[in-house]
Design a protein around this motif. Structure first.
Motif, PDB file in Angstrom:
ATOM      1  N   PHE A   5       1.026  -1.289   0.038  1.00  0.00           N
ATOM      2  CA  PHE A   5       0.034  -0.078  -0.122  1.00  0.00           C
ATOM      3  C   PHE A   5       0.685   1.321  -0.209  1.00  0.00           C
ATOM      4  CE2 PHE A   5      -1.802   3.300   2.644  1.00  0.00           C
ATOM      5  CZ  PHE A   5      -2.859   3.600   1.693  1.00  0.00           C
ATOM      6  N   HIS A   6       1.865   1.252   0.865  1.00  0.00           N
ATOM      7  CA  HIS A   6       2.850   2.443   0.755  1.00  0.00           C
ATOM      8  C   HIS A   6       3.351   2.828  -0.631  1.00  0.00           C
ATOM      9  CE1 HIS A   6       5.691   5.141   2.502  1.00  0.00           C
ATOM     10  NE2 HIS A   6       6.746   4.582   1.902  1.00  0.00           N
ATOM     11  N   GLN A   7       3.563   1.899  -1.451  1.00  0.00           N
ATOM     12  CA  GLN A   7       4.103   2.384  -2.771  1.00  0.00           C
ATOM     13  C   GLN A   7       2.854   3.026  -3.669  1.00  0.00           C
ATOM     14  OE1 GLN A   7       5.615  -1.452  -4.004  1.00  0.00           O
ATOM     15  NE2 GLN A   7       7.781  -0.882  -3.294  1.00  0.00           N
ATOM     16  N   LEU A   8       1.657   2.358  -3.538  1.00  0.00           N
ATOM     17  CA  LEU A   8       0.483   2.833  -3.955  1.00  0.00           C
ATOM     18  C   LEU A   8       0.282   4.194  -3.561  1.00  0.00           C
ATOM     19  CD1 LEU A   8      -2.006  -0.173  -4.167  1.00  0.00           C
ATOM     20  CD2 LEU A   8      -0.742   0.692  -6.027  1.00  0.00           C
ATOM     21  N   HIS A   9       0.439   4.452  -2.262  1.00  0.00           N
ATOM     22  CA  HIS A   9      -0.031   5.794  -1.946  1.00  0.00           C
ATOM     23  C   HIS A   9       1.034   6.875  -2.381  1.00  0.00           C
ATOM     24  CE1 HIS A   9       0.143   8.862   2.119  1.00  0.00           C
ATOM     25  NE2 HIS A   9      -0.863   9.193   1.007  1.00  0.00           N
ATOM     26  N   ILE A  10       2.281   6.437  -2.593  1.00  0.00           N
ATOM     27  CA  ILE A  10       3.355   7.306  -3.136  1.00  0.00           C
ATOM     28  C   ILE A  10       3.105   7.586  -4.735  1.00  0.00           C
ATOM     29  CG2 ILE A  10       5.814   7.401  -3.728  1.00  0.00           C
ATOM     30  CD1 ILE A  10       6.368   6.166  -1.013  1.00  0.00           C
ATOM     31  N   PHE A  11       2.819   6.583  -5.280  1.00  0.00           N
ATOM     32  CA  PHE A  11       2.382   6.837  -6.612  1.00  0.00           C
ATOM     33  C   PHE A  11       1.076   7.512  -6.865  1.00  0.00           C
ATOM     34  CE2 PHE A  11      -0.983   5.434  -9.648  1.00  0.00           C
ATOM     35  CZ  PHE A  11      -0.201   5.660 -10.862  1.00  0.00           C
ATOM     36  N   TYR A  12       0.198   7.435  -6.184  1.00  0.00           N
ATOM     37  CA  TYR A  12      -1.044   8.341  -6.116  1.00  0.00           C
ATOM     38  C   TYR A  12      -0.543   9.728  -5.742  1.00  0.00           C
ATOM     39  CZ  TYR A  12      -5.539  10.253  -5.696  1.00  0.00           C
ATOM     40  OH  TYR A  12      -6.551  11.239  -5.601  1.00  0.00           O
ATOM     41  N   THR A  13       0.190   9.926  -4.933  1.00  0.00           N
ATOM     42  CA  THR A  13       0.624  11.571  -4.584  1.00  0.00           C
ATOM     43  C   THR A  13       1.340  11.961  -5.616  1.00  0.00           C
ATOM     44  OG1 THR A  13       0.587  10.752  -2.308  1.00  0.00           O
ATOM     45  CG2 THR A  13       1.555  12.944  -2.694  1.00  0.00           C
ATOM     46  N   VAL A  14       2.415  11.403  -6.144  1.00  0.00           N
ATOM     47  CA  VAL A  14       3.108  11.629  -7.505  1.00  0.00           C
ATOM     48  C   VAL A  14       2.284  12.463  -8.784  1.00  0.00           C
ATOM     49  CG1 VAL A  14       4.850  11.363  -9.116  1.00  0.00           C
ATOM     50  CG2 VAL A  14       5.181  10.611  -6.712  1.00  0.00           C
ATOM     51  N   LYS A  48       6.314   1.083 -17.332  1.00  0.00           N
ATOM     52  CA  LYS A  48       6.580   2.458 -16.816  1.00  0.00           C
ATOM     53  C   LYS A  48       5.132   3.129 -16.417  1.00  0.00           C
ATOM     54  CE  LYS A  48      10.892   2.898 -17.199  1.00  0.00           C
ATOM     55  NZ  LYS A  48      11.669   3.311 -15.857  1.00  0.00           N
ATOM     56  N   LEU A  49       5.033   3.862 -15.276  1.00  0.00           N
ATOM     57  CA  LEU A  49       3.689   4.538 -14.964  1.00  0.00           C
ATOM     58  C   LEU A  49       3.806   5.925 -15.131  1.00  0.00           C
ATOM     59  CD1 LEU A  49       3.629   2.540 -11.313  1.00  0.00           C
ATOM     60  CD2 LEU A  49       2.285   1.945 -13.548  1.00  0.00           C
ATOM     61  N   PHE A  50       4.922   6.515 -15.375  1.00  0.00           N
ATOM     62  CA  PHE A  50       5.012   7.799 -15.874  1.00  0.00           C
ATOM     63  C   PHE A  50       6.012   8.028 -17.030  1.00  0.00           C
ATOM     64  CE2 PHE A  50       4.157   8.000 -11.024  1.00  0.00           C
ATOM     65  CZ  PHE A  50       3.217   9.025 -11.194  1.00  0.00           C
ATOM     66  N   GLN A  51       5.602   8.893 -17.742  1.00  0.00           N
ATOM     67  CA  GLN A  51       6.599   9.516 -18.932  1.00  0.00           C
ATOM     68  C   GLN A  51       7.402  10.588 -18.249  1.00  0.00           C
ATOM     69  OE1 GLN A  51       7.248   8.178 -21.648  1.00  0.00           O
ATOM     70  NE2 GLN A  51       5.587   6.806 -22.252  1.00  0.00           N
ATOM     71  N   ARG A  52       8.594  10.628 -18.171  1.00  0.00           N
ATOM     72  CA  ARG A  52       9.359  11.573 -17.458  1.00  0.00           C
ATOM     73  C   ARG A  52       9.928  12.272 -18.616  1.00  0.00           C
ATOM     74  NH1 ARG A  52       9.691   6.818 -14.998  1.00  0.00           N
ATOM     75  NH2 ARG A  52       9.533   6.706 -12.507  1.00  0.00           N
ATOM     76  N   GLU A  61      -0.287   4.795 -20.002  1.00  0.00           N
ATOM     77  CA  GLU A  61      -1.484   4.264 -20.271  1.00  0.00           C
ATOM     78  C   GLU A  61      -1.817   3.248 -18.919  1.00  0.00           C
ATOM     79  OE1 GLU A  61      -4.225   1.292 -23.053  1.00  0.00           O
ATOM     80  OE2 GLU A  61      -2.368   2.114 -23.694  1.00  0.00           O
ATOM     81  N   ALA A  62      -0.671   2.690 -18.405  1.00  0.00           N
ATOM     82  CA  ALA A  62      -0.437   1.686 -17.382  1.00  0.00           C
ATOM     83  C   ALA A  62      -0.830   2.495 -16.066  1.00  0.00           C
ATOM     84  CB  ALA A  62       0.525   1.046 -17.304  1.00  0.00           C
ATOM     85  N   GLY A  63      -0.136   3.809 -16.198  1.00  0.00           N
ATOM     86  CA  GLY A  63      -0.452   4.828 -14.885  1.00  0.00           C
ATOM     87  C   GLY A  63      -1.800   5.099 -14.448  1.00  0.00           C
ATOM     88  N   ARG A  64      -2.297   5.611 -16.100  1.00  0.00           N
ATOM     89  CA  ARG A  64      -3.801   5.876 -15.923  1.00  0.00           C
ATOM     90  C   ARG A  64      -4.846   4.816 -15.419  1.00  0.00           C
ATOM     91  NH1 ARG A  64      -2.177   8.775 -20.587  1.00  0.00           N
ATOM     92  NH2 ARG A  64      -2.940   6.862 -21.881  1.00  0.00           N
ATOM     93  N   THR A  65      -4.472   3.543 -15.910  1.00  0.00           N
ATOM     94  CA  THR A  65      -5.050   2.483 -15.311  1.00  0.00           C
ATOM     95  C   THR A  65      -5.134   2.057 -14.027  1.00  0.00           C
ATOM     96  OG1 THR A  65      -4.941   1.425 -17.534  1.00  0.00           O
ATOM     97  CG2 THR A  65      -5.636  -0.165 -15.672  1.00  0.00           C
ATOM     98  N   LEU A  66      -3.941   2.250 -13.374  1.00  0.00           N
ATOM     99  CA  LEU A  66      -3.519   2.134 -12.020  1.00  0.00           C
ATOM    100  C   LEU A  66      -4.172   3.051 -11.062  1.00  0.00           C
ATOM    101  CD1 LEU A  66      -2.120   0.378  -9.705  1.00  0.00           C
ATOM    102  CD2 LEU A  66      -0.210   1.655 -10.364  1.00  0.00           C
ATOM    103  N   LEU A  67      -4.226   4.283 -11.553  1.00  0.00           N
ATOM    104  CA  LEU A  67      -4.775   5.486 -10.616  1.00  0.00           C
ATOM    105  C   LEU A  67      -5.870   5.298 -10.133  1.00  0.00           C
ATOM    106  CD1 LEU A  67      -3.696   8.426  -9.813  1.00  0.00           C
ATOM    107  CD2 LEU A  67      -5.061   9.220 -11.539  1.00  0.00           C
TER     108      LEU A  67
END
Length: 303
Positions: A5-14, A48-52, A61-67
């Motif tokens: 969950f900690h990683q999901l929380h960080i991902f969502y905040t970013v 990849k979840l973000f394009q940097r 697209e994967a990041g938008r699905t996970l969000l």
């Protein structure tokens, strides 16, 4: 490696903040630590979840699905904490909160005694300050949450009404209106007034109601502006003018017949008190327990 969950929380905040640096500030972490946790999550999913880029980041697209799933997991954890908080009588911890003046001086001391009896192992640290200071302390992570007297608007704050309050007109016992069964607001406002300073929650509620009654706050006969409810009450006791204050702040003075409540026939002054905390924060269970206490108890006995 297991999904956590900690990683999901960080991902969502970013994703919510739009940058690793802003997320690091919101989470009270270093930017490399945030980056490492997101990379670990990307390794787990193998994508990849973000394009940097040098200027900004965007969800893949994967990041938008996970969000939405990350948000659901955060909401579920918060709901779980709230549901379980009523069973945590042996809970240990430290509750750090800020409260604006009326709440901190007159209301919380009464209800914290009852809360302490139910949760004797939670130690409480409360700072009494104005709303701006409370927000600053929350943003700097020195406070878990705050209780304030007027609503605020900030994209990073969760704001929730937690209790109601009533404001009343008070006067010295020798005042011409003190023994009246009721008076009209316009008549009362023609007398000298002692008020809280501009920007206080009490003053804001009073002025908003005056405008709704087509009365101009700028035309009031204000003889004194003071920075605390205690100072206002002392001035009213001395006969310097009338005022409008929280009913919860004058129980002692009314019982001792130092001041009178003057009923208004054509208006009531009511307001809500609000809790505020960072949207990105997961409150400690001690804070969740206290907010659940406020939401679910009949607080009238303390107001």
């Amino acid at each position: 490696m297991a999904l956590n969950f900690h990683q999901l929380h960080i991902f969502y905040t970013v994703a919510d903040k739009g940058s690793f640096s802003a997320a690091a500030v919101a989470l009270h972490m270093t930017q490399p630590a945030v980056t490492m946790q997101v990379q670990s999550l990307e390794d787990y999913f193998g994508t990849k979840l973000f394009q940097r880029s040098t200027k900004r980041i965007e969800l893949t697209e994967a990041g938008r699905t996970l969000l939405p799933y990350a948000k659901q997991s955060i909401d579920l954890i918060r709901e779980t904490d709230a549901a379980m908080s009523k069973f945590t009588s042996q809970l240990k911890g430290r509750l750090q909160l800020g409260a604006s003046l009326t709440i901190g001086e007159y209301i919380l001391p009464r209800l914290l005694g009852s809360f302490g009896q139910e949760y004797p192992h939670i130690s409480i640290s409360m700072k009494v300050m104005n709303t701006t200071q409370i927000m600053d302390e929350i943003f700097s992570h020195h406070l878990n949450f705050g209780l304030i007297e007027a609503p605020v608007s900030h994209p990073d704050l969760h704001i929730e009404p937690v209790m109601n309050d009533e404001l009343v007109l008070i006067a010295h016992r020798g005042h011409p209106l003190a023994s009246r069964e009721s008076v009209l607001l316009e008549e009362a406002m023609s007398y000298p007034l002692v008020l809280r300073e501009q920007g206080s929650g009490t003053r804001q509620v009073m002025e908003d109601q005056l405008r709704r009654k087509n009365l101009d706050p700028d035309k009031l006969n204000i003889v004194m502006e003071l920075g605390s409810t205690g100072a206002v009450k002392s001035a009213v006791e001395a006969g310097l003018g009338m005022s409008i204050v929280s009913l919860s702040s004058i129980k002692h003075e009314v019982a001792l017949e130092l001041i009178n409540v003057v009923p208004l026939s054509d208006v009531t002054f009511s307001r809500e008190f609000f809790s505020i905390y960072l949207k990105s924060a997961l409150l400690p269970i001690s804070a969740v327990t206290f907010l659940t206490f406020l939401r679910e108890r009949d607080l009238k006995q303390w107001l």
